[in-house]
Design an enzyme around this catalytic site. Structure first.
Site, PDB file in Angstrom:
ATOM      1  N   GLY A 576       0.502  -1.003  -0.283  1.00 39.85           N
ATOM      2  CA  GLY A 576       0.134  -0.349  -0.092  1.00 39.85           C
ATOM      3  C   GLY A 576       0.835   1.261  -0.273  1.00 39.85           C
ATOM      4  N   ASP A 703      10.154 -11.109   2.224  1.00 35.25           N
ATOM      5  CA  ASP A 703       9.682 -10.547   0.786  1.00 35.25           C
ATOM      6  C   ASP A 703      11.454  -9.424   1.459  1.00 35.25           C
ATOM      7  OD1 ASP A 703       9.048  -9.328  -1.159  1.00 35.25           O
ATOM      8  OD2 ASP A 703       7.908  -8.431  -0.605  1.00 35.25           O
TER       9      ASP A 703
END
Ligand SMILES: *[C@@H]1O[C@H](CO)[C@@H](O)[C@H](O)[C@H]1NC(C)=O
Ligand SMILES: *[C@@H]1O[C@H](CO)[C@@H](O)[C@H](O)[C@H]1NC(C)=O
Ligand SMILES: *[C@@H]1O[C@H](CO)[C@@H](O)[C@H](O)[C@H]1NC(C)=O
Ligand SMILES: *[C@@H]1O[C@H](CO)[C@@H](O)[C@H](O)[C@H]1NC(C)=O
Ligand SMILES: *[C@@H]1O[C@H](CO)[C@@H](O)[C@H](O)[C@H]1NC(C)=O
Ligand SMILES: *[C@@H]1O[C@H](CO)[C@@H](O)[C@H](O)[C@H]1NC(C)=O
Ligand SMILES: *[C@@H]1O[C@H](CO)[C@@H](O)[C@H](O)[C@H]1NC(C)=O
Ligand SMILES: *[C@@H]1O[C@H](CO)[C@@H](O)[C@H](O)[C@H]1NC(C)=O
Ligand SMILES: *[C@@H]1O[C@H](CO)[C@@H](O)[C@H](O)[C@H]1NC(C)=O
Ligand SMILES: *[C@@H]1O[C@H](CO)[C@@H](O)[C@H](O)[C@H]1NC(C)=O
Length: 879
Positions: A576, A703
């Site tokens: 986001g 990640d």
């Protein structure tokens, strides 16, 4: 009726017939391909003047047909067929014809081929012909003595018409003769106007008795073939028929004979089958009444196609020739034309001549004129010995050698040019700059010299530039180096053009005063700007209602307030948007709003609050609370989170220098020394080490990437975004997850097979991060093919050749300890090993990286002046 093809009847008015007998061969281009130099002759059979072909083509070789097929054994061989030009080199060779009538006009182009075993191979070749960029036809042979003639009617799109022979791997193309004839542009119309070319299928002189049916008789030099099936008979007239009434101008001897059926009530029929079920045919039928009709006699004709009446009845004129043609194409595989008498006609039908063409769409596009102009200029500047003829990009299967193009529905663009080892000499021509769509340019291994021009940096799309193996002087211009930093331009240059300490030394003395004074000005300006920015940011950050620090769980409206109503975006991540915010005590924070379809992030909107999934929310809360317990100086501090059923957000400490990915591709990276890069590597390694080995239970980040490594004011690195990592139970270190996680370019290849993520997956991703740090490149870069290349594959060849300079970011200008760099590459490559079990642990990596740092700190310090001199672009060196 309406659904059937409609015939056009071109009725011609009798006027004052001014018979302009042929303007001779004006506008004819008649080339005897392969003839000896400077030969011009008149062919005694046809009266046509042929010229040699060298003025029309640069490539190919001249060969005579073999003795067996040539003179004197074969005295009737037409002269132009006795020799050929063949094209063993290049897959597309083109004749350039420049008709005197210019572009926009209709031309008949005819190519003749007789193999005659000219190469002694006794192997019949097969190849394709193109007119400009469009396919014309394939050339095949039944035997070595067959004279294959191909003819097309085509509008010239530009001043030059290219006739190209394309080698499709079935033997060497060759050609015996090539002819171009100007036509009347108003004839041979089709429903597609000028959007099609007409490829000759048959041109028949029906009712033929004698004559050549060609030039001198035919002003357009069409060749009419005799056609007399057994069921037809011929009639002729000695009277005058006006053949000039319409633009078609069929030859007198062709129109003055006609066929009619032997039995009066039969029709005249022609049928043919097409190989291509989508072929579109146009027929042009010629009529003239040759008999003197008595008062009680009449000849009335209708034409049918495949049994359907498609024309009104008409009477052929005894005074002039008329041409009837279908305005809609005949399509399909089987075709059957029938010329019938009407019931009230006393005489049988006649047909004087017929032409049948198939329509060839002009659907290929050409290369943009800018690119053509530029590449032609390069070709002539360097007198390139390449088979470069016709359009550079089209036909798309056969672009020019060394060229690759982008093809779309308007025009083609040159995107890659490989002139490696092409004998280029002299400076780099400005024309290269006009190839504005270029993505890859290989000029390696030529004799180019002079400065490397900075206009190359204007090629906005350039991703690959190879200048190696030339004799350039000076250094690579700053603008180009900047491109390699900002846009990931892969720049290959020779050692002496790279700004190394030694090569810069001789120039440094003169340059120092300029450099120093310039630097002072720049520094002062920079300081002023920084101060202003600092103040502005403070003012903005303090506006709006503030919240107490120490709080960890926030509501949406608090988050909105902290971020001053989402006023300032500082980043966009996979999850986001990240906003800048500020706590009551002035601590700057980063607020990452989590994207979720059920969590509207839009300001003030109170929409779907009840529809939020409570399960997601619960998991999120559990993880967030857990993360609040994780603290390490190399992990971005997790300040709190928001989860009020409406929105999810993670709140971190604010890191002034953003993330490592952006930093590496920014201007700032110019000053990112090897030592600083090593510190960043060690910091982030320690962050991961803590997650893997310092947390109970261990945390797998899942990640790891440069975008998730944040840099503070002092360029200290902290790992971020482990907030969304999965927490694994201690006794089950590998965990099966279903959806593919991670970021392309960083994902452990083993994960694709096993769907298991563990610490070693993080180690793989971290290896990619290390490679990005040392090369200054992105994890996935584009090659000149438009293909993507992983940074691992980029460095591998350099490692194989022991070329550490090829690996290390050019922005370091050779300013690093090669021991340190080698060790670092070794560590990085051990992290990206295929099998997770063969990769080191983060403990090991931290200790190895510390050794790299020690090696760098232990080397001889460099003088300051040398570094500064490297900053001067080449253009200033000239002054
Ligand atoms: C072809 O034959 C002609 C005459 O027979 C001769 O002058 C010419 O040199 C020959 N050309 C080649 C390429 O052998
Ligand atoms: C070669 O082929 C053509 C066309 O089919 C034919 O007319 C000719 O007789 C053939 N010649 C030989 C020598 O077979
Ligand atoms: C033929 O080309 C013209 C432009 O040259 C275009 O306007 C027209 O639509 C085309 N017709 C067909 C049938 O493609
Ligand atoms: C062609 O045939 C006609 C009629 O048979 C004859 O009059 C004429 O002389 C012939 N022409 C040639 C060139 O043979
Ligand atoms: C070309 O053909 C058109 C239509 O048939 C005719 O009107 C015109 O006179 C012809 N032009 C020439 C130069 O023959
Ligand atoms: C036309 O008239 C002639 C006599 O002038 C006659 O011999 C012939 O049979 C007639 N033909 C037809 C079709 O009626
Ligand atoms: C095709 O190339 C032209 C010329 O650059 C460009 O303007 C156009 O957007 C391209 N079209 C497509 C579909 O890529
Ligand atoms: C060109 O247009 C056709 C039909 O509109 C489409 O099928 C084709 O994919 C397009 N080609 C390119 C390269 O854009
Ligand atoms: C250019 O061509 C040479 C061989 O002709 C080849 O080795 C080289 O890789 C090519 N360069 C690129 C960028 O493809
Ligand atoms: C480069 O220049 C040097 C010296 O001028 C010369 O000896 C050498 O042959 C040149 N190399 C090339 C590839 O032109």
């Amino acid at each position: 009726m309406g659904a059937h093809s409609v015939f056009l009847i071109l009725v011609c008015v009798i006027g004052t017939a001014i018979v302009v007998h042929g303007q001779g061969q004006a506008g004819f281009i008649s080339i005897d391909c392969g003839s000896p130099p400077n030969i011009n002759y008149v062919d005694t059979d046809t009266g046509i003047s042929y010229t040699w072909d060298a003025p029309f083509i640069k490539s190919g070789v001249n060969v005579n047909v073999s003795e067996e097929y040539g003179y004197p054994k074969n005295p009737v061989l037409p002269f132009p067929l006795a020799d050929v030009r063949s094209f063993p080199q290049g897959n597309r060779n083109c004749y350039s014809l420049t008709p005197s009538d210019g572009k926009g006009n209709l031309y008949l182009i005819r190519a003749s081929f007789m193999y005659g075993n000219y190469d002694g191979d006794n192997a019949l070749p097969e190849f394709d012909l193109y007119v400009d960029v469009n396919f014309w036809t394939s050339v095949t042979f039944r035997n070595a003595s067959e004279n294959v003639i191909k003819e097309i009617l085509s509008f010239a799109e530009s001043e030059t018409v290219y006739v190209c022979l394309v080698n499709k791997g079935k033997g060497t193309p060759f050609i015996s003769a090539l002819e171009l004839r100007p036509m009347n542009s108003s004839i041979y119309g089709t429903e597609f106007g000028r959007n099609v070319s007409l490829v000759l299928y048959q041109r028949l002189d029906t009712g033929y008795l004698n004559g050549t049916g060609r030039y001198q008789k035919d002003v357009y030099d069409r060749i009419w073939s005799p056609y007399s099936p057994a069921s037809w008979k011929s009639t002729m007239t000695n009277g005058y028929i006006d053949i000039f009434q319409s633009g078609y101008k069929p030859p007198d001897e062709v129109i003055k004979t006609a066929a009619s059926p032997k039995s009066d009530d039969e029709p005249l029929e022609l049928s043919w089958t097409s190989d291509d079920p989508n072929a579109r045919f146009y027929a042009y039928l010629y009529f003239a009444e040759l008999e003197n009709l008595k008062r009680n006699e009449s000849r009335k004709i209708r034409i049918f196609w495949n049994g359907s009446p498609v024309s009104g009845a008409f009477n052929p004129s005894s005074e002039y020739s008329m041409t009837v043609s279908n305005s809609r194409a005949f399509t399909g595989k089987d075709h059957w034309i029938s010329v019938q008498k009407t019931s009230d006609s006393t005489l049988p039908p006649i047909l004087n001549a017929i032409e049948i063409f198939s329509a060839q769409s002009l659907d290929e596009f050409s290369t943009t004129t800018e690119d053509v102009r530029a590449i032609e200029s390069i070709k002539s500047t360097y007198k390139l010995q390449k088979v470069w003829s016709g359009d550079p990009c089209s036909p798309s299967l056969f672009p020019w050698e060394g060229i690759r193009c982008s093809y779309n529905n308007s025009s083609h663009q040159i995107k890659s040019l490989n002139l490696s080892s092409s004998g280029l000499h002299g400076p780099i021509a400005f024309s290269f700059r006009n190839l504005s769509n270029l993505e890859s340019l290989d000029l390696s291994n030529n004799s180019l010299k002079g400065f490397v021009p900075d206009f190359l940096a204007d090629l906005k799309l350039l991703k690959y530039l190879n200048l190696k193996g030339n004799n350039f002087t000076g250094y690579i211009p700053r603008s180009l180096r900047k491109r390699s930093v900002d846009d990931g331009l892969v720049l290959s240059v020779d050692e002496q053009n790279i700004c190394h300490s030694r090569s810069c030394r001789d120039r440094s003395r003169i340059l120092v005063p300029i450099v120093v004074s310039t630097l002072v000005v720049v520094l002062i300006a920079a300081l002023v700007v920084i101060c202003i920015l600092r103040r502005e940011r403070k003012i903005r950050a303090y506006s709006g209602p503030l919240l107490p620090s120490g709080k960890r769980r926030f509501t949406y409206s608090e988050v909105s307030s902290i971020t001053n109503n989402f006023n300032k975006v500082i980043g966009k991540g996979g999850f986001g948007i990240v906003y800048l915010g500020s706590l009551e005590d002035g601590t700057e924070i980063a607020v990452k709003m989590i994207n979720d379809s059920s969590f509207g992030k839009s300001k003030g909107s109170s929409s779907s609050s009840s529809s939020s999934s409570s399960r997601v929310s619960k998991e999120f809360q559990v993880e967030a609370e857990l993360l609040l317990t994780v603290h390490h100086r190399n992990l971005a501090s997790f300040v709190g989170y928001c989860d009020d059923g409406r929105s999810m957000a993670l709140i971190y400490e604010y890191m002034a220098n953003g993330n490592l990915q952006d930093y590496l591709s920014s201007e700032n990276a110019e000053d990112l020394s090897w030592e600083k890069r090593l510190h960043i590597a060690i910091d982030s390694a320690q962050g991961l080490e803590y997650l893997h080995h310092g947390c109970r239970p261990p945390i797998v980040h899942r990640d790891v990437k440069t975008a998730n490594i944040l840099l503070n004011d002092n360029l200290e690195a902290k790992i971020a975004d482990f907030g969304l990592s999965k927490v694994f139970p201690e006794d089950d270190l590998s965990h099966v997850v279903t959806a593919v996680m991670g970021t392309p370019g960083y994902v452990d290849p083993e994960y694709y097979n096993t769907f298991k993520l563990n610490e070693k997956s993080d180690v793989y991703s971290f290896g990619i991060v290390l490679l990005e740090l040392i090369t200054g490149r992105r994890s996935i870069m584009k090659t000149d093919d438009g293909d993507k290349m992983n940074v691992v594959h980029f460095v591998e060849p350099f490692i194989d050749f022991g070329d550490i300079d090829g690996v290390v970011d050019a922005r370091l200008r050779g300013d690093f300890s090669s021991n340190s760099a080698w060790k670092f590459v070794e560590v990085a490559m051990s992290c990206v090993r295929d099998r997770g079990t063969n990769r080191p642990t983060m403990n090991q990596i931290v200790s190895d990286l510390k050794q790299c740092l020690a090696a760098e700190l232990g080397r001889e310090p460099r003088s300051h002046h040398e570094k500064e001199a490297c900053l001067i672009p080449i253009t200033q060196l000239k002054v």
